[in-house]
Write an enzyme that holds these catalytic residues in place. Structure first.
Site, PDB file in Angstrom:
ATOM      1  N   HIS A   1       0.826  -1.211   0.000  1.00 45.38           N
ATOM      2  CA  HIS A   1       0.000   0.000   0.000  1.00 45.38           C
ATOM      3  C   HIS A   1       0.860   1.262   0.000  1.00 45.38           C
ATOM      4  O   HIS A   1       0.490   2.282   0.574  1.00 45.38           O
ATOM      5  CB  HIS A   1      -0.941  -0.003   1.217  1.00 45.38           C
ATOM      6  N   TYR A   2       2.012   1.188  -0.623  1.00 47.42           N
ATOM      7  CA  TYR A   2       2.908   2.338  -0.668  1.00 47.42           C
ATOM      8  C   TYR A   2       2.299   3.476  -1.487  1.00 47.42           C
ATOM      9  O   TYR A   2       1.498   3.250  -2.408  1.00 47.42           O
ATOM     10  CB  TYR A   2       4.276   1.935  -1.223  1.00 47.42           C
TER      11      TYR A   2
END
Length: 591
Positions: free
Chosen positions: A526-527
């Site tokens: 989920h960067y």
């Protein structure tokens, strides 16, 4: 790409397959999609008469770089009124069973070949990660969980709530489903409630405190429906999608006071370069939708970024902006293994506990149930924990892994048991950066996330692990797994033994939760960040001090929305497409 189950397992797949360059076979009819998506072509066809008479005299109202989670709905929407060229460096997902079917979810991440739908990278922190390299982007390789952003996120982003609430359903009606609720996920739900994560909110897309069941992009047959399918809503007369089209850089006209994007240069599957140009209209735009890694990388390669960094690589500076690539964040995740004395069937994330402590609890189970996946190279961490757990992490040599891979073919189905409870730190405060490693767009840039550099993140990780252990020790789990209640030390020890990253382990990993968090940190993919609003782009996502260039993807986020960002990123593509059309045409947009 995404929200994601059995992350530690998948990261280990990357370890082994990075070493052995394993490429799983892809089956299916190669050109099946051509009947349903006739506007999708190989990049090498760009100069053919099927697309344009010549490369030079064909121009587009919008050129979108990246056919991912945001790029596909954006292209479909803009094509309602204008000509759109969507350029995707990867292939189509439709004919690849490792992308399409839930039971093969992990195999895509295991494929580290140059043509894989998943491009792995290792952050400088020593954590394995992945980025999408396929039409549909992260939505084609993730665990499929679908949940909306909080109302606070929408307000903070400055988005029109009415249009947001129209854009989410546009996505949901086409590709989102209610999950088949497995027995493992039922145990997760009951254990979360029993552990105080309440109330139970049932099935909902909304982001609200408590325990809930969310949506999924896998249908009841276990078939994935990624953002690529949203392209079917486009106007086929105005939409052109090229796959295997790797954009090298943006082309600018720098003769005026302000740099102006005029097109892009891309390479086709044969290595031949092409130049795609914008119409000579002030409203025409190049739109970057290449994700939190690809978009800042493309800006830097095109000469927009910190002047000193660009000059070191002999990149001509178009615009000196010190904030490109800065503010990179990845939500740290840690897991607790769930041992089981009964077969546990394959389930990705369906249930989530949203706590007021700033952590999310999710779970996945039963990987590798199919015969084909059992005989794949799974690495040294998976639901069949114990196969290599007797070997200390520092002694897991290439030779030991080779022996494991060889012996793996004799492992019976019954050995594939258990699952994982996942603890994710929400809205991480630890910040890193992205820098170019070289000028080759095919290679990953250097990415640093600085996990747990902020003490608040570490504090929340400890709270999350305590809650995850409580969930695993709940009677609902022990009744389901037919296992006796395990001590905290034993549960942590099982996880530490199997954990794989390049972070050195310490003797007190099971005695200190702080050390456990630092040493076993992994990603949930989920960067975000690298092109923040106010620093790289304006509130309407136009690149600052540059004409006809915009960014529409998660690189503009300063936090990951909801428990999984894919719903909001897909919504964002639709939202921005409608907004651009309305801003340009008003009522004439008809949308």
């Amino acid at each position: 790409m995404a929200s994601v189950g059995a992350v530690k397992f998948l990261l280990c797949l990357l370890v082994v397959l990075w070493l052995f360059n394993f490429l799983p076979p892809c089956q299916g009819k190669e050109n099946w999609y051509e009947k349903h998506y006739s506007f999708i072509k190989k990049a090498s066809s760009f100069s053919s008469s099927s697309i344009s008479t010549t490369t030079l005299n064909k121009a587009y109202d919008y050129i979108i770089v990246g056919g991912g989670t945001a790029g596909c709905p954006l292209a479909a929407t803009l094509s309602q009124n204008f000509t759109v060229l969507l350029l995707e460096r990867g292939s189509v997902p439709f004919t690849n069973p490792n992308v399409t079917f839930l039971e093969n979810f992990h195999i895509t991440l295991a494929d580290t070949s140059p043509t894989s739908a998943s491009q792995y990278f290792v952050s400088t922190d020593g954590v394995f990660n992945a980025r999408g390299r396929v039409l549909g982007g992260g939505s084609s390789i993730n665990a499929g969980f679908y949940t909306r952003a909080s109302s606070r996120f929408i307000y903070k982003a400055g988005w029109d709530a009415k249009l947001v609430n129209e854009s989410y359903p546009w996505v949901e009606k086409q590709i989102v489903h209610r999950p088949k609720f497995s027995a493992f996920q039922r145990a997760v739900r009951d254990s979360l409630i029993d552990s105080g994560v309440s109330p139970y909110n049932g099935f909902t897309y909304d982001h609200i405190y408590g325990t809930k069941v969310g949506g999924t992009i896998f249908d009841r047959f276990g078939r994935r429906h990624s953002a690529a399918e949203l392209l079917a809503s486009g106007n086929t007369d105005k939409l052109t999608v090229l796959v295997h089209a790797t954009v090298q850089n943006i082309v600018f006209d720098t003769t005026g006071k302000t740099p102006k994007a005029v097109g892009v240069i891309f390479k086709d599957e044969n290595g031949k370069q092409h130049e795609a140009m914008l119409e000579n209209d002030r409203h025409s735009e190049v739109i970057l939708s290449s994700g939190a890694i690809g978009t800042p990388q493309m800006l830097l390669l095109s000469g927009i970024g910190p002047k000193d960094e660009l000059q070191k690589l002999n990149i001509s500076v178009v615009l000196d902006n010190p904030f490109v690539g800065k503010g990179m964040v990845d939500n740290p995740m840690n897991t607790v293994f769930v041992p089981s004395n009964r077969p546990v069937y394959h389930s990705l994330i369906e249930t989530v506990g949203i706590t007021k402590k700033g952590v999310y609890i999710e779970a996945s189970s039963g990987f590798s149930q199919s015969n084909s996946s059992i005989h794949c190279h799974h690495g040294i961490m998976s639901a069949e924990i114990g196969q290599l757990s007797t070997i200390p992490p520092k002694q897991r040599s290439i030779e030991a892994i080779k022996d494991y891979v060889k012996n793996k073919r004799d492992v019976p189905v019954e050995a594939f048991k258990g699952g994982f409870v996942l603890s994710k730190v929400a809205s991480a405060w630890s910040v890193g950066e992205l820098k170019l490693n070289n000028t080759n767009v095919d290679e990953n840039p250097n990415v640093t996330f600085n996990y747990f550099s902020h003490p608040y993140d570490l504090q929340r990780c400890v709270e999350g692990i305590r809650l995850a252990i409580k969930v695993v020790q709940s009677k609902h789990f022990t009744n389901y797994t037919l296992c006796n209640k395990q001590t905290t030390e034993k549960l942590l020890n099982l996880t530490v033994k199997a954990n794989v990253n390049f972070i050195p382990k310490h003797a007190n990993d099971t005695a200190s939760l702080e050390q456990f968090c630092r040493d076993t940190v992994i990603t949930i993919w989920h960067y975000h960040g690298g092109c923040h609003v106010g620093k790289v782009v304006s509130p309407d996502l136009k690149v600052l001090d540059v004409d006809r260039l915009r960014v529409v993807d998660g690189s503009t986020f300063d936090e990951s929305p909801g428990t999984n960002p894919q719903a909001t990123v897909m919504m964002m593509g639709r939202y921005m497409g409608v907004k651009i059309l309305r801003d340009r045409l008003g009522r004439l947009a008809g949308i």
